[in-house]
Design a protein around this motif. Sequence first.
Motif, PDB file in Angstrom:
ATOM      1  N   SER A  54     -37.519 -48.610  18.029  1.00 10.90           N
ATOM      2  CA  SER A  54     -35.908 -47.120  18.012  1.00 10.90           C
ATOM      3  C   SER A  54     -36.195 -46.445  19.181  1.00 10.90           C
ATOM      4  N   GLY A  55     -34.577 -45.858  20.347  1.00 11.27           N
ATOM      5  CA  GLY A  55     -33.894 -45.706  20.728  1.00 11.27           C
ATOM      6  C   GLY A  55     -33.883 -46.895  22.002  1.00 11.27           C
ATOM      7  N   ASN A  56     -35.117 -46.404  23.043  1.00  6.37           N
ATOM      8  CA  ASN A  56     -34.343 -47.673  24.256  1.00  6.37           C
ATOM      9  C   ASN A  56     -36.232 -48.676  24.027  1.00  6.37           C
ATOM     10  N   ALA A  57     -36.829 -48.705  22.352  1.00  2.00           N
ATOM     11  CA  ALA A  57     -37.872 -49.158  23.788  1.00  2.00           C
ATOM     12  C   ALA A  57     -38.393 -49.804  21.893  1.00  2.00           C
ATOM     13  N   LEU A  58     -38.818 -51.330  22.130  1.00  2.09           N
ATOM     14  CA  LEU A  58     -39.775 -52.060  20.597  1.00  2.09           C
ATOM     15  C   LEU A  58     -41.105 -52.113  20.710  1.00  2.09           C
ATOM     16  N   THR A  59     -41.507 -51.085  19.857  1.00  6.55           N
ATOM     17  CA  THR A  59     -43.587 -51.185  19.744  1.00  6.55           C
ATOM     18  C   THR A  59     -43.497 -52.312  19.007  1.00  6.55           C
ATOM     19  N   VAL A  60     -44.800 -52.968  19.401  1.00  6.83           N
ATOM     20  CA  VAL A  60     -45.061 -53.991  18.512  1.00  6.83           C
ATOM     21  C   VAL A  60     -46.659 -53.713  18.825  1.00  6.83           C
ATOM     22  N   ARG A  61     -46.776 -53.932  17.286  1.00  8.81           N
ATOM     23  CA  ARG A  61     -48.077 -53.649  16.432  1.00  8.81           C
ATOM     24  C   ARG A  61     -48.675 -54.761  15.542  1.00  8.81           C
ATOM     25  N   ALA A  62     -49.873 -55.175  15.800  1.00  8.26           N
ATOM     26  CA  ALA A  62     -49.926 -56.137  14.626  1.00  8.26           C
ATOM     27  C   ALA A  62     -51.421 -55.878  14.011  1.00  8.26           C
ATOM     28  N   ARG A  63     -51.731 -56.844  12.918  1.00 12.48           N
ATOM     29  CA  ARG A  63     -52.576 -56.561  12.063  1.00 12.48           C
ATOM     30  C   ARG A  63     -52.700 -57.931  11.756  1.00 12.48           C
ATOM     31  N   VAL A  64     -54.473 -58.065  11.287  1.00  6.54           N
ATOM     32  CA  VAL A  64     -55.086 -59.059  10.409  1.00  6.54           C
ATOM     33  C   VAL A  64     -55.647 -59.143   9.023  1.00  6.54           C
ATOM     34  N   ASP A  65     -55.452 -59.433   7.889  1.00 13.78           N
ATOM     35  CA  ASP A  65     -55.010 -58.634   6.638  1.00 13.78           C
ATOM     36  C   ASP A  65     -54.905 -57.346   6.094  1.00 13.78           C
ATOM     37  N   ASP A  66     -55.227 -57.007   6.016  1.00  9.17           N
ATOM     38  CA  ASP A  66     -55.190 -55.605   5.677  1.00  9.17           C
ATOM     39  C   ASP A  66     -56.435 -54.292   6.772  1.00  9.17           C
ATOM     40  N   GLU A  67     -56.755 -54.812   7.837  1.00  6.54           N
ATOM     41  CA  GLU A  67     -56.874 -53.778   8.705  1.00  6.54           C
ATOM     42  C   GLU A  67     -55.815 -52.867   9.495  1.00  6.54           C
ATOM     43  N   PRO A  68     -56.414 -52.199  10.086  1.00  9.65           N
ATOM     44  CA  PRO A  68     -55.468 -51.018  10.989  1.00  9.65           C
ATOM     45  C   PRO A  68     -54.527 -52.086  11.396  1.00  9.65           C
ATOM     46  N   TRP A  69     -53.460 -50.924  12.208  1.00 10.70           N
ATOM     47  CA  TRP A  69     -52.172 -51.974  12.795  1.00 10.70           C
ATOM     48  C   TRP A  69     -53.041 -51.793  14.399  1.00 10.70           C
ATOM     49  N   ARG A  70     -52.842 -52.362  14.790  1.00 14.18           N
ATOM     50  CA  ARG A  70     -53.198 -52.377  16.610  1.00 14.18           C
ATOM     51  C   ARG A  70     -51.779 -52.468  17.049  1.00 14.18           C
ATOM     52  N   LEU A  71     -51.851 -51.646  18.357  1.00 10.53           N
ATOM     53  CA  LEU A  71     -50.550 -51.554  19.598  1.00 10.53           C
ATOM     54  C   LEU A  71     -50.497 -52.734  20.434  1.00 10.53           C
TER      55      LEU A  71
END
Length: 196
Positions: free
Chosen positions: A133-150
């Motif tokens: 979005s805009g000028n950035a790639l924001t990467v998040r990850a999670r394991v199974d259905d746990e909350p996303w982490r930055l």
Amino acid sequence: MTRTVPWSDGSWTNDPVDVTTSDDGLHVTAREGSDAWRITSYDFIHSTEHALLSTFEPESAIEVQFRLDFAEQFDQAGIFVKVDDESWIKSGVELSDGEESLGAVVTRGTSDWSLSPVPGWAGRLVTVRGSWSGNALTVRARVDDEPWRLVRVAPLIADGPVTAGPFCCAPTRAGLTVHFTSWRITPPDAGLHPGD
């Protein structure tokens, strides 16, 4: 709108040893010595990663899911976002010094690298998400259905086409097979922080 990307839509940056599609996903066997890195600290350039890439549009996000089953130093998998041979981002999970760690390599001429241990993720389903979005790639990850982490916020500025998709590498051994279970394109994240 969210859509599943067919495995057949992508093109490999470098052919793996073996690729098998089945009802449960894509199984990719990496070549020994495969990796992506440019110069920093090690003074070498490696561009032998196995990245299955298709067009990645601004104001969208890529999500790749795989089962975490690593055994040797630097086994890795996740997402690969490519502007050109000298500008790219890879992010996912890597086995480093005996522990699974979530991280990213951001490369603009030279590479940098960040890692954070994720104990308890082995054997589970990991999803890595890159939102442009805009000028950035924001990467998040999670394991199974746990909350996303930055994981990382990185510059992503391109004058031409950008491609993205799942990737894996096996820098130190033969025999790594990664089981990818999904590849999706979704709307981008609404904001950098919850509530934005």
